[in-house]
Motif scaffolding. Sequence first.
Motif, short mmCIF file in Angstrom:
data_model
loop_
_atom_site.label_atom_id
_atom_site.label_comp_id
_atom_site.label_asym_id
_atom_site.label_seq_id
_atom_site.Cartn_x
_atom_site.Cartn_y
_atom_site.Cartn_z
N CYS A 163 2.99 2.52 2.04
CA CYS A 163 2.90 3.30 3.27
C CYS A 163 4.24 3.85 3.71
N LYS A 164 5.29 3.40 3.07
CA LYS A 164 6.64 3.89 3.34
C LYS A 164 7.18 3.48 4.71
N MET A 165 6.58 2.47 5.33
CA MET A 165 7.11 2.01 6.60
C MET A 165 8.51 1.42 6.40
N ARG B 23 5.26 11.21 4.05
CA ARG B 23 4.76 11.00 5.41
C ARG B 23 5.06 12.27 6.21
N PRO C 207 4.20 6.74 -3.96
CA PRO C 207 2.84 6.21 -3.99
C PRO C 207 1.99 6.87 -5.08
N PRO D 181 3.16 -3.56 7.40
CA PRO D 181 1.88 -3.85 8.04
C PRO D 181 0.98 -4.76 7.21
N GLU D 182 1.29 -4.97 5.95
CA GLU D 182 0.45 -5.76 5.06
C GLU D 182 1.10 -7.09 4.70
N ARG E 283 -4.15 3.12 -1.90
CA ARG E 283 -2.93 3.54 -2.57
C ARG E 283 -2.05 2.35 -2.92
N PHE F 50 -0.68 11.50 -0.47
CA PHE F 50 0.31 10.44 -0.73
C PHE F 50 1.72 10.95 -1.05
N VAL G 278 0.82 -1.21 0.00
CA VAL G 278 0.00 0.00 0.00
C VAL G 278 0.86 1.26 0.00
N PRO H 257 -1.00 3.14 8.66
CA PRO H 257 0.08 3.22 7.67
C PRO H 257 -0.39 3.74 6.30
N ASP H 258 -1.66 3.49 5.94
CA ASP H 258 -2.18 3.98 4.66
C ASP H 258 -2.52 5.46 4.71
N GLU I 46 10.56 2.03 3.94
CA GLU I 46 11.49 3.09 3.57
C GLU I 46 11.96 3.84 4.81
N THR I 47 11.02 4.04 5.76
CA THR I 47 11.35 4.76 6.97
C THR I 47 12.29 3.96 7.85
#
Lengths: 174, 544
Positions: free
Chosen positions: A93-95, B211, A109, A142-143, A119, B208, A91, B99-100, A97-98
């Motif tokens: 979410c850039k987790m 963040r 995205p 998270p996915e 997204r 989007f 999705v 997260p989305d 990447e972070t």
Amino acid sequence: MTENKKKYTFKEAVYFIEILRGLGVTIKHFFTRRKFAINYPEEKLNITGNTQATMKVMDKDAQELIDRVEVTMNYRGKHALLVDGDLGRCVACKMCETVCPFFAIYIEPEESPDPRKERSPKIFEVDLTRCAYCGYCVEACPENAITMTSFYSLVARQRPELSIQRKELRTVIK
Amino acid sequence: MPTVEIDGKKITVGQGVTVLEAARANGIEIPHFCYHESFKSGGLCRMCLVEIEKMPKLQTSCTTVATEGMVVKTTTDRVKQARSAILEFILTNHPLDCPDCDQAGECVLQEYSHKYGPDKSDFREPKQLREHIQLSEHIAYDPERCIMCERCVRYYRDIVGTEELAVMERGAHSEITTFPGRQLDYGYIGNIADICPVGALTTKDFRFKERVYNLRATETICPLCEAGCTIYVDAKKYTVYRVRSRSKNLTSIHTNPNRNVTALYPKVFIDAILRSSFICDDGRLGYKKALENSSLSGPVNRYEPENSTWSASIALVVQRIKQAGSKVGGILSPFATNEEVYAFLYLIKSITAHNSVGIMQFPEAKEFRESTKLKLRKGVQAPNLKGIEQIAGALGIKIVPVDEVIASKPELLYVLGPVFDRMDGYTEKIKDIQCIVVQDFKASAFSEKAHVFMPGLSFAQKDGTYTNKDGQVQRIRIVVDSKGNAKNDLDILTDIIYNISGKKLGSFDNILALLVKEIAFFNNIDMNSLTTGINLRKAAGRLW
């Protein structure tokens, strides 16, 4: 010093018998031919089979991933982005990447064309020359979209070839 | 003036001040979603429930007016249980997909869930799935995420006054919509994304993109009209991602003893909060035109193209200015900061005889619609016209239209500041001028005609001060560093002045001190408020 000198038995003192015994081991291996070296790249190690039985299956998909996409629980190779049928799980979410300590992941995205999610990644790039295969991205996701495969043969003629894009990472599991 | 006791602390407040406002002003946190300092309390979210002695039930502190002898408790078990229950109720249909969501990191619901929320839910039913509703081409509205605090509805009712939004349907099916077939009109839409406590309303411009916890917020001033609204510019590395409003600290207004219970919203109060809490859509969405959009590779010298270095260009300009002597014409953009204006006028005054400077004409900043109560835009679509008038007046320099400068047939024409498309009409008239020097942060049709082009910086890349229409001197700050081979406009000007007359004007701080010393208009500015608080790291630091 002389007191500590080892007393040899008759067999050892003769020496010839011990030579024959050593030769016997060599001759035995000569005929049984049990080998340990793997002649890479003609032969390849099966990492998939290395999964430790004691490792807990943390994720409901884990067993399926192990069976179908050669994902191992204990080997961290090239990344894969999982796709359920036609729907990519990521999705953007850039987790990852972070969390990435080496700035190896780059994500852009976009609005997902699929109504089932909001997204999706327009660009998902993993720079394997930067990656240290620590697996933080897999933990952060998270996915459960990003995972690591047993693919270890990362060879390229030029550095840009090791910066892999979303399409190459895509792996269908269902 | 009533004295109330909140958590054992005796607080004296003005007439008509609510318990929530009194607590906030004294550093006691009462969680809330629907309360906003800019409009009347709704008592909708029930998050601000507190226990008040001699009242049998918990009271919403945002609607309860503080009265003499009131004893308020905000941390009892009853209050904690109520907050936890409210959060569980709000989360029955709010998706847990942080997260989305673009709001994650500055989401009030996320923050309160961590602080006050239950870690589980007793609801086993699946959450509702809802379609997006198109409110405007600039705003994305996700009803799934909406918690029905009605801040946006009340914003359009109380602040904008056009009542364009309303709640439709009932209960769990409620949604915020416009009149069927209509959309929100451009003007003050973007503010609803700012005041939305969750991720239900977001601007499509920022959707989007990045963040929020990766962004660095810098306090600066909107340069797109003379009102001088205070803004945060959120940036990461070299890129500016969004502009949002910057609220001033309003607690002094809230607890002002002169506040009258009959007139809950006196004129002064409304002006102060509007000016600080909201910005117009041109400022929020149109900031890109005032930012560097092309990579400038350094100065362009059309006399000797191969010798286009900074030192050679400045030496050439110095030599040409000396040759032209009193026949130098100067044209100034109202986008230039006070310090640049001072340096430029100093240059013009010390070498030219006729003592006049041309000012570019910018279009007037009109209101988007006449029907709105909210009217923020002022003057022309440039930030510093007032500053130029004041400094030029003090230095005895006459302000004339651009045509007059060109008609006076100068040998050298020096054009300072962002030109945009304002000089495009003069590209034919300037053919006779032997040397045209342009200093701008991006190339334009006019700068193509320049003999020497020196790339400067945009408003987000330099330090400086602007003077708004009301005469307030406001500070702009470095938001992002410049990427290309551009140079600070002020440094270019002071270099030229030093090479001509040997006078060292110094950097931004020195010139600001000079302005304060020499020009009466700048005498009363508060240097502390101008210079402190550079680059505050406040990505989530909204004043709620």
